[in-house]
Design a protein around this motif. Structure first.
Motif, PDB file in Angstrom:
ATOM      1  N   ASP A  19      81.872  35.161  -9.020  1.00 31.13           N
ATOM      2  CA  ASP A  19      80.789  34.331  -8.476  1.00 31.13           C
ATOM      3  C   ASP A  19      80.254  34.917  -7.176  1.00 31.13           C
ATOM      4  O   ASP A  19      79.047  34.891  -6.925  1.00 31.13           O
ATOM      5  CB  ASP A  19      81.261  32.892  -8.241  1.00 31.13           C
ATOM      6  N   ASP A  20      81.148  35.449  -6.340  1.00 29.61           N
ATOM      7  CA  ASP A  20      80.720  36.072  -5.082  1.00 29.61           C
ATOM      8  C   ASP A  20      79.909  37.337  -5.359  1.00 29.61           C
ATOM      9  O   ASP A  20      78.914  37.620  -4.687  1.00 29.61           O
ATOM     10  CB  ASP A  20      81.920  36.409  -4.200  1.00 29.61           C
ATOM     11  N   LYS A  21      80.328  38.099  -6.361  1.00 34.90           N
ATOM     12  CA  LYS A  21      79.595  39.309  -6.732  1.00 34.90           C
ATOM     13  C   LYS A  21      78.214  38.955  -7.278  1.00 34.90           C
ATOM     14  O   LYS A  21      77.224  39.618  -6.959  1.00 34.90           O
ATOM     15  CB  LYS A  21      80.378  40.118  -7.758  1.00 34.90           C
ATOM     16  N   ASP A  22      78.148  37.878  -8.081  1.00 34.45           N
ATOM     17  CA  ASP A  22      76.854  37.418  -8.598  1.00 34.45           C
ATOM     18  C   ASP A  22      75.914  37.066  -7.449  1.00 34.45           C
ATOM     19  O   ASP A  22      74.754  37.485  -7.437  1.00 34.45           O
ATOM     20  CB  ASP A  22      77.028  36.195  -9.501  1.00 34.45           C
ATOM     21  N   ASP A  33      74.584  48.998  -9.525  1.00 39.52           N
ATOM     22  CA  ASP A  33      74.246  50.407  -9.311  1.00 39.52           C
ATOM     23  C   ASP A  33      75.328  51.060  -8.464  1.00 39.52           C
ATOM     24  O   ASP A  33      75.379  50.880  -7.249  1.00 39.52           O
ATOM     25  CB  ASP A  33      72.891  50.507  -8.620  1.00 39.52           C
ATOM     26  N   THR A  34      76.198  51.818  -9.102  1.00 41.81           N
ATOM     27  CA  THR A  34      77.323  52.435  -8.399  1.00 41.81           C
ATOM     28  C   THR A  34      76.876  53.528  -7.431  1.00 41.81           C
ATOM     29  O   THR A  34      77.636  53.930  -6.566  1.00 41.81           O
ATOM     30  CB  THR A  34      78.339  53.037  -9.387  1.00 41.81           C
ATOM     31  N   MET A  65      80.742  47.632  -0.847  1.00 42.25           N
ATOM     32  CA  MET A  65      80.843  46.261  -0.352  1.00 42.25           C
ATOM     33  C   MET A  65      80.999  45.285  -1.525  1.00 42.25           C
ATOM     34  O   MET A  65      81.789  44.356  -1.464  1.00 42.25           O
ATOM     35  CB  MET A  65      79.597  45.909   0.462  1.00 42.25           C
ATOM     36  N   LEU A  66      80.285  45.539  -2.602  1.00 42.21           N
ATOM     37  CA  LEU A  66      80.367  44.685  -3.785  1.00 42.21           C
ATOM     38  C   LEU A  66      81.760  44.778  -4.408  1.00 42.21           C
ATOM     39  O   LEU A  66      82.320  43.776  -4.837  1.00 42.21           O
ATOM     40  CB  LEU A  66      79.303  45.097  -4.800  1.00 42.21           C
ATOM     41  N   LEU A 108      71.213  46.435  -5.123  1.00 42.63           N
ATOM     42  CA  LEU A 108      72.517  46.760  -5.701  1.00 42.63           C
ATOM     43  C   LEU A 108      72.487  46.821  -7.228  1.00 42.63           C
ATOM     44  O   LEU A 108      73.467  47.202  -7.848  1.00 42.63           O
ATOM     45  CB  LEU A 108      73.562  45.730  -5.260  1.00 42.63           C
ATOM     46  N   MET A 109      71.349  46.437  -7.824  1.00 40.58           N
ATOM     47  CA  MET A 109      71.231  46.448  -9.289  1.00 40.58           C
ATOM     48  C   MET A 109      70.565  47.725  -9.759  1.00 40.58           C
ATOM     49  O   MET A 109      69.687  48.263  -9.088  1.00 40.58           O
ATOM     50  CB  MET A 109      70.371  45.279  -9.768  1.00 40.58           C
ATOM     51  N   LYS A 110      70.994  48.181 -10.943  1.00 41.68           N
ATOM     52  CA  LYS A 110      70.315  49.299 -11.583  1.00 41.68           C
ATOM     53  C   LYS A 110      68.908  48.843 -11.941  1.00 41.68           C
ATOM     54  O   LYS A 110      68.687  47.683 -12.297  1.00 41.68           O
ATOM     55  CB  LYS A 110      71.037  49.714 -12.859  1.00 41.68           C
ATOM     56  N   THR A 111      67.974  49.757 -11.862  1.00 44.24           N
ATOM     57  CA  THR A 111      66.600  49.466 -12.253  1.00 44.24           C
ATOM     58  C   THR A 111      66.098  50.575 -13.155  1.00 44.24           C
ATOM     59  O   THR A 111      66.616  51.685 -13.100  1.00 44.24           O
ATOM     60  CB  THR A 111      65.687  49.341 -11.018  1.00 44.24           C
TER      61      THR A 111
END
Length: 78
Positions: A37-40, A21-22, A29-30, A49-52
């Motif tokens: 892998d770090d972003k995951d 989610d921008t 930070m992401l 941080l995820m779109k919903t």
């Protein structure tokens, strides 16, 4: 969301860029993390941080508001 489910959704929607989610205040930070892998791990530990919504239909998935896609899925089920 389990890591396996996360990886399945990420694959179905086209990767981290489609999933993240921008508009989130912590998105910057992401973006600073160098390795996928770090972003995951960051997305898994901070679901904000995820779109919903995240909506799954078997191996297919959407993130964000996608009523046209959901309608097509329903029509395919008929």
């Amino acid at each position: 969301m389990s890591k396996g489910e996360y990886m399945s959704v990420k694959s179905a929607v086209g990767g981290i860029d489609a999933l993240a989610d921008t508009s989130s205040g912590d998105y910057a930070m992401l973006a600073y993390l160098a390795y996928e892998d770090d972003k995951d791990e960051k997305l898994l530990s901070e679901p904000s941080l995820m779109k919903t919504p995240v909506v799954r239909n078997g191996k297919k998935a959407t993130v964000g508001y996608c009523p046209d896609v959901w309608k097509n899925w329903l029509e395919e089920m008929k």
